[in-house]
Design an enzyme around this catalytic site. Structure first.
Site, PDB file in Angstrom:
ATOM      1  N   GLY A  87       0.768  -1.243   0.000  1.00  0.00           N
ATOM      2  CA  GLY A  87       0.000   0.000   0.000  1.00  0.00           C
ATOM      3  C   GLY A  87       0.797   1.289   0.000  1.00  0.00           C
ATOM      4  N   SER A  88       2.046   1.247  -0.471  1.00  0.00           N
ATOM      5  CA  SER A  88       2.810   2.504  -0.493  1.00  0.00           C
ATOM      6  C   SER A  88       2.212   3.493  -1.494  1.00  0.00           C
ATOM      7  CB  SER A  88       4.291   2.258  -0.798  1.00  0.00           C
ATOM      8  OG  SER A  88       4.469   1.831  -2.125  1.00  0.00           O
ATOM      9  N   ASN A  89       1.678   2.993  -2.599  1.00  0.00           N
ATOM     10  CA  ASN A  89       1.017   3.892  -3.555  1.00  0.00           C
ATOM     11  C   ASN A  89      -0.268   4.463  -2.964  1.00  0.00           C
ATOM     12  OD1 ASN A  89       2.278   4.119  -6.408  1.00  0.00           O
ATOM     13  ND2 ASN A  89       2.619   1.996  -5.781  1.00  0.00           N
TER      14      ASN A  89
ATOM     15  N   MET B 276      -3.872  -7.400  -6.942  1.00  0.00           N
ATOM     16  CA  MET B 276      -3.302  -8.567  -7.610  1.00  0.00           C
ATOM     17  C   MET B 276      -4.336  -9.459  -8.311  1.00  0.00           C
ATOM     18  SD  MET B 276      -0.191  -7.957  -7.128  1.00  0.00           S
ATOM     19  CE  MET B 276       0.725  -9.441  -7.536  1.00  0.00           C
TER      20      MET B 276
ATOM     21  N   LEU C 144      -7.194  -9.750 -11.842  1.00  0.00           N
ATOM     22  CA  LEU C 144      -7.759  -9.161 -13.052  1.00  0.00           C
ATOM     23  C   LEU C 144      -9.168  -8.690 -12.721  1.00  0.00           C
ATOM     24  CD1 LEU C 144      -6.651 -11.690 -15.802  1.00  0.00           C
ATOM     25  CD2 LEU C 144      -5.788  -9.379 -15.445  1.00  0.00           C
ATOM     26  N   ILE C 145      -9.621  -7.667 -13.424  1.00  0.00           N
ATOM     27  CA  ILE C 145     -10.985  -7.186 -13.215  1.00  0.00           C
ATOM     28  C   ILE C 145     -11.924  -8.026 -14.076  1.00  0.00           C
ATOM     29  CG2 ILE C 145     -12.510  -5.175 -13.553  1.00  0.00           C
ATOM     30  CD1 ILE C 145     -10.549  -4.726 -11.263  1.00  0.00           C
TER      31      ILE C 145
ATOM     32  N   HIS D  87       1.840   0.304 -13.288  1.00  0.00           N
ATOM     33  CA  HIS D  87       2.685  -0.881 -13.449  1.00  0.00           C
ATOM     34  C   HIS D  87       4.156  -0.445 -13.445  1.00  0.00           C
ATOM     35  CE1 HIS D  87       3.555  -4.986 -14.481  1.00  0.00           C
ATOM     36  NE2 HIS D  87       4.433  -4.528 -15.355  1.00  0.00           N
TER      37      HIS D  87
HETATM   38  C1  GRF Z   1       3.642  -1.236  -7.374  1.00  0.00           C
HETATM   39  O1  GRF Z   1       4.956  -1.407  -7.844  1.00  0.00           O
HETATM   40  C2  GRF Z   1       2.670  -1.168  -8.512  1.00  0.00           C
HETATM   41  O2  GRF Z   1       3.205  -0.591  -9.664  1.00  0.00           O
HETATM   42  C3  GRF Z   1       2.357  -2.615  -8.770  1.00  0.00           C
HETATM   43  O3  GRF Z   1       2.323  -3.198  -7.493  1.00  0.00           O
HETATM   44  C4  GRF Z   1       3.170  -2.466  -6.611  1.00  0.00           C
HETATM   45  C5  GRF Z   1       2.345  -2.114  -5.410  1.00  0.00           C
HETATM   46  O4  GRF Z   1       3.116  -1.540  -4.387  1.00  0.00           O
HETATM   47  N1  GRF Z   1       1.143  -2.760  -9.537  1.00  0.00           N
HETATM   48  P1  GRF Z   1       2.415  -0.873  -3.138  1.00  0.00           P
HETATM   49  O5  GRF Z   1       1.475  -1.936  -2.543  1.00  0.00           O
HETATM   50  O6  GRF Z   1       1.663   0.331  -3.598  1.00  0.00           O
HETATM   51  O7  GRF Z   1       3.515  -0.536  -2.183  1.00  0.00           O
END
Ligand code: GRF
Length: 183
Positions: A12-14, A84, A86-87, A103
């Protein structure tokens, strides 16, 4: 104020980067399909509502449950961030053009998992990120933006991953704000 849902499955860093740089929009809720995912801790700290469903428990009802969450919060955009799965067909047909993903590679290079590792192992001269619309394929939807940096040959894999995630955290919130501004 425009509202988004974030779908995540793990760290969840994003999710956190988007929450902290949400400019002109708000995260209505986090959807996560793994009970023990660290992203739940982040959401709790940030005071963002969460919803959970498990594909194992819900089976063929899984997407219906997910769609009921989307209706509950009435969101404008679904943002996948480390989700993780597919939709599925129903969700996609209802939300086509309103689901985006990030991605960690310069697509069409290295779709799927271990993308950063593959670029690093191949000693690519450039690495980067792709933000794209979601379709039925894996990392195949129309590209919205890509950002690249030079791969420094002195970087180990950990440093390379750090640099790619830095790009993600910088650009994903901006692209979301831009897309919502256009809607
Ligand atoms: C990210 O590298 C994103 O591009 C990919 O999965 C990773 C998720 O990282 N789809 P986080 O959970 O947001 O840290």
């Amino acid at each position: 104020m425009k509202k988004i849902a974030i779908f995540a499955s793990g760290n969840g860093s994003n999710f956190e980067a988007i929450a902290k740089q949400a400019n002109g929009f708000e995260i209505a809720f986090l959807f996560c399909d793994r009970k023990d995912a660290f992203v739940f801790e982040r959401a709790k700290k940030l005071g963002i509502p969460t919803r959970y469903a498990s594909i194992i428990k819900e089976k063929e009802n899984y997407e219906k449950v997910v769609m009921s969450f989307l209706e509950e919060f009435d969101v404008d955009l679904i943002v996948l961030a480390g989700y993780m799965k597919l939709i599925g067909k129903d969700l996609l047909s209802k939300w086509e053009g309103k689901i985006i993903n990030i991605h960690p590679s310069l697509l069409p290079k290295y779709p799927g998992t271990h993308s950063i590792e593959k670029a690093w192992e191949n000693r690519d001269s450039e690495i980067g990120i792709t933000i794209h619309y979601v379709d039925q394929g894996m990392d195949t939807g129309r590209i919205i933006e890509q950002h690249a940096i030079k791969l420094n040959p002195n970087w180990d894999l950990v440093e390379t991953e750090k640099q790619v995630h830095k790009l993600e955290h910088e650009y994903y919130p901006k692209v979301i704000a831009k897309l919502l501004g256009e809607k």
